[in-house]
Every structure is written in structure tokens, then in C-alpha cells.
Design a protein around this motif. Structure first.
Motif, short mmCIF file in Angstrom:
data_model
loop_
_atom_site.label_atom_id
_atom_site.label_comp_id
_atom_site.label_asym_id
_atom_site.label_seq_id
_atom_site.Cartn_x
_atom_site.Cartn_y
_atom_site.Cartn_z
N ASP A 160 -3.34 -6.57 -7.60
CA ASP A 160 -3.12 -5.57 -7.07
C ASP A 160 -4.38 -5.46 -5.93
O ASP A 160 -5.64 -5.25 -6.30
N PRO A 161 -4.55 -6.69 -4.76
CA PRO A 161 -6.26 -6.51 -4.01
C PRO A 161 -6.29 -5.71 -3.57
O PRO A 161 -7.60 -5.26 -3.17
N TYR A 162 -5.34 -4.54 -2.78
CA TYR A 162 -5.32 -3.46 -2.19
C TYR A 162 -6.19 -2.12 -3.21
O TYR A 162 -7.15 -1.75 -2.63
N GLN A 163 -5.20 -2.24 -4.60
CA GLN A 163 -6.39 -2.07 -5.05
C GLN A 163 -8.41 -1.78 -5.41
O GLN A 163 -8.74 -0.67 -5.76
N ILE A 164 -8.20 -2.81 -5.20
CA ILE A 164 -9.78 -3.74 -6.00
C ILE A 164 -10.77 -2.86 -4.36
O ILE A 164 -11.52 -2.59 -4.53
N VAL A 165 -10.00 -3.02 -3.58
CA VAL A 165 -10.26 -2.38 -2.06
C VAL A 165 -11.07 -1.82 -2.04
O VAL A 165 -11.98 -0.72 -1.61
N ASN A 166 -9.69 -0.48 -2.63
CA ASN A 166 -10.06 1.08 -2.41
C ASN A 166 -11.44 1.19 -3.43
O ASN A 166 -11.72 2.23 -3.44
N THR A 167 -11.07 0.66 -4.84
CA THR A 167 -12.39 1.15 -5.05
C THR A 167 -13.65 0.67 -5.09
O THR A 167 -14.39 1.53 -5.34
N LEU A 168 -13.38 0.30 -4.49
CA LEU A 168 -14.95 -0.47 -3.97
C LEU A 168 -15.60 0.63 -2.87
O LEU A 168 -16.69 0.69 -2.92
N MET A 169 -14.48 1.36 -1.76
CA MET A 169 -14.61 1.74 -0.88
C MET A 169 -14.80 3.05 -1.38
O MET A 169 -15.37 4.20 -0.59
N ASP A 170 -13.90 3.50 -2.46
CA ASP A 170 -14.31 4.82 -2.94
C ASP A 170 -15.87 4.96 -3.48
O ASP A 170 -15.75 6.06 -4.03
N ALA A 171 -16.13 3.99 -4.20
CA ALA A 171 -17.18 4.19 -4.37
C ALA A 171 -18.99 3.67 -3.56
O ALA A 171 -19.45 4.46 -3.80
N VAL A 172 -18.69 4.40 -1.93
CA VAL A 172 -19.44 3.71 -1.43
C VAL A 172 -19.56 5.64 -0.21
O VAL A 172 -18.18 5.73 -0.23
N PRO A 173 -20.75 5.48 0.17
CA PRO A 173 -20.65 7.27 1.70
C PRO A 173 -20.02 6.99 2.36
O PRO A 173 -19.75 5.69 3.03
N PRO A 174 -19.06 8.45 3.00
CA PRO A 174 -18.93 8.18 4.46
C PRO A 174 -19.81 7.34 5.40
O PRO A 174 -21.47 7.49 5.13
N GLY A 175 -19.58 6.64 6.54
CA GLY A 175 -20.68 5.96 7.43
C GLY A 175 -21.24 5.13 7.19
O GLY A 175 -20.33 3.60 7.29
N SER A 176 -20.04 4.11 5.63
CA SER A 176 -19.81 2.99 5.15
C SER A 176 -19.15 2.51 5.77
O SER A 176 -17.89 2.76 5.98
N HIS A 177 -18.81 0.74 5.86
CA HIS A 177 -18.01 0.03 6.33
C HIS A 177 -17.28 -0.96 5.54
O HIS A 177 -17.94 -2.01 4.87
N LEU A 178 -16.57 -1.97 6.00
CA LEU A 178 -15.55 -3.05 5.75
C LEU A 178 -14.99 -3.59 6.34
O LEU A 178 -14.17 -3.69 7.25
#
Length: 258
Positions: A160-178
Motif C-alpha cells: 500500500d504505497p499510497y497509504q505510506i505517502v498519506n502517512t508521511l503527508m499527514d505528519a507535516v503541516p500545510p505548506g509542505s510539499h511532496l
């Protein structure tokens, strides 16, 4: 460390002309070249994409913190070198799971006096560990760029690579980038199918090719930065020559909204 089994970081090092690899890695790299002769140009175009995205993030988006996962062996234009050349205070946490990369981590830790770099020995499939250890270097109350450059294709669908990415992005504040680049299923499709079969027969880490829609899905819920998800040489190229480089990877960047 089993040097008789090819590792993606060391195979990539072969394609980039590095010396930190073993016979098994060189054999796998040569097999990949036989299947897709433009591999070297493709990986160099991907490296140039990394540099351009970091330049944009620091100079235009005002990002001064980077979580670079799937770092690979030190090469030219590492994330900290590009970022700190623009803003010396930039902080970078590198992540990889290859013991050879770990032994060369000191090359990734040559920070400016004003900035900071760190190395985390971890696997992308364990985002919790990555986030815990990155907190010793990065301030998670301020925007962070998460760099997933040529690494997600080593995560199979069942992980589930999509959930991995979601977990990472959920941990960073707005204004963060992927930032994502990913080996393509639908660019040079016949050659890339042969390339994937060859690499999967010669490496401990299997490659999962994905098409443009599947790569774009990693950015769901984020605001894509122009020009969106494109072939990596066409993401804000510096010249027509750079834009014309053959590359079998999709790449893009997006911003986490408020």
C-alpha cells in the motif's frame, strides 16, 4: 550485507558512473541496459529533476527542510548541496536502508555551519520510524518537503504505497510539499516491461511500474504545482536540451493545502 545480491542503490550507482558497487550490481546494471539502452540517460535526467525541484522549493516556495527518502549513494548535486547553496540554513534528513549507503553517510552529512543534515537507517515501508527519527533534525511545525525520488516503484501494491505517502503527508503541516518521480509503465512500454522483468530477475528489490494516472494518485488531496505530472525532463527544464533527454519516469510536485 550480502554483496552477491544486487541492491537498487548500488545498481543506480553503476548507472551514474560511481564506484561503490559490486560485481552482482554491475551485472544487474548491464542487464537493465540491455533491456532499456537509454537507462543511463534516464537516471541522469531523474537526478537533474531532483536538483530542479530542490531549487524551486528553496528559492520559490521558501522550503528550508527536506526529508529525502531513498537517498541512494552520494553523488553530484545531493539535496543538501543544492538546498544549502541557496539558503545555508536548510536542514535535510536522509533516509535509506542499504548498509553501503550508511557507510558513506558522512558524505551526506557535510552540512553548512548554519544548516544541518542527518542520516536515518530505515525503510520507506516503515514511515513511523522515519517520522520519529526525522524529528531530531526537522521541525514538524514548519513546512517540510518530502522527497520520494525514484523509490516508490520499489514498494509493491500489497504494501500500500499510497497509504505510506498519506502517512508521511499527514505528519507535516500545510505548506509542505511532496516530490515524486516513479518509473513509468506507459513511457517506452515494451522496453520498460522488459526492463522490469530483467531487474526483478536480478535484484532482491522488485520493481513495480505504474502509469501516469497511478503516479498522479500519489498527489491526491494536494495542490499540484505546474506543469503537473510529466516526464521528468519536462518538469521546468533549464534548456531545450535538458527537456529532450529520454527518461522513462513520471515526476511531479504538489503542495499540502491549509
Amino acid at each position: 550485507m550480502n554483496t552477491s545480491v544486487p541492491h537498487p542503490a548500488r545498481v543506480y550507482d553503476v548507472w551514474l558512473g560511481g564506484k561503490d558497487n559490486f560485481a552482482a550490481d554491475r551485472a544487474a546494471a548491464e542487464a537493465g541496459l540491455q533491456a532499456f539502452p537509454a537507462t543511463v540517460k534516464s537516471v541522469r535526467a531523474n537526478r537533474a529533476f531532483l536538483a530542479r525541484t530542490v531549487e524551486y522549493l528553496v528559492a520559490e516556495a521558501g522550503i528550508h527542510q527536506f526529508l529525502d527518502i531513498g537517498t541512494g549513494l552520494p553523488s553530484a548535486n545531493n539535496t543538501h548541496e543544492v538546498a544549502q547553496a541557496i539558503v545555508p540554513e536548510c536542514r535535510i534528513a536522509y533516509v535509506d536502508n542499504d548498509p553501503i549507503v550508511l557507510t558513506h553517510a558522512e558524505a551526506l552529512l557535510k552540512s553548512t555551519d548554519a544548516g544541518l543534515t542527518d542520516y536515518i537507517d530505515a525503510d520507506l515501508r516503515d514511515p513511523g520510524k522515519i517520522l520519529r527519527e526525522a524529528a531530531r533534525t526537522l521541525d514538524f511545525t514548519r513546512p517540510i518537503a518530502i522527497m520520494l525520488v525514484a523509490v516508490l516503484h520499489f514498494v509493491p501494491d500489497e504494501s500500500d504505497p499510497y497509504q505510506i505517502v498519506n502517512t508521511l503527508m499527514d505528519a507535516v503541516p500545510p505548506g509542505s510539499h511532496l516530490v515524486v518521480s516513479h518509473t513509468a509503465k506507459d513511457i517506452f512500454p515494451e522496453e520498460m516491461a522488459a526492463f522490469a522483468r530483467t531487474m526483478n530477475a536480478n535484484s532482491a528489490e522488485a520493481v513495480t511500474l505504474r502509469d501516469r494516472d497511478q503516479v498522479t494518485a500519489f498527489f491526491r488531496g494536494l495542490d499540484l504545482i505546474d506543469p503537473g505530472v510529466v516526464e521528468v525532463p519536462k518538469w521546468r527544464p533549464r534548456s531545450d536540451l535538458e527537456a529532450a533527454a529520454p527518461a522513462a519516469l513520471w515526476g511531479g510536485m504538489a503542495r499540502k493545502p491549509a
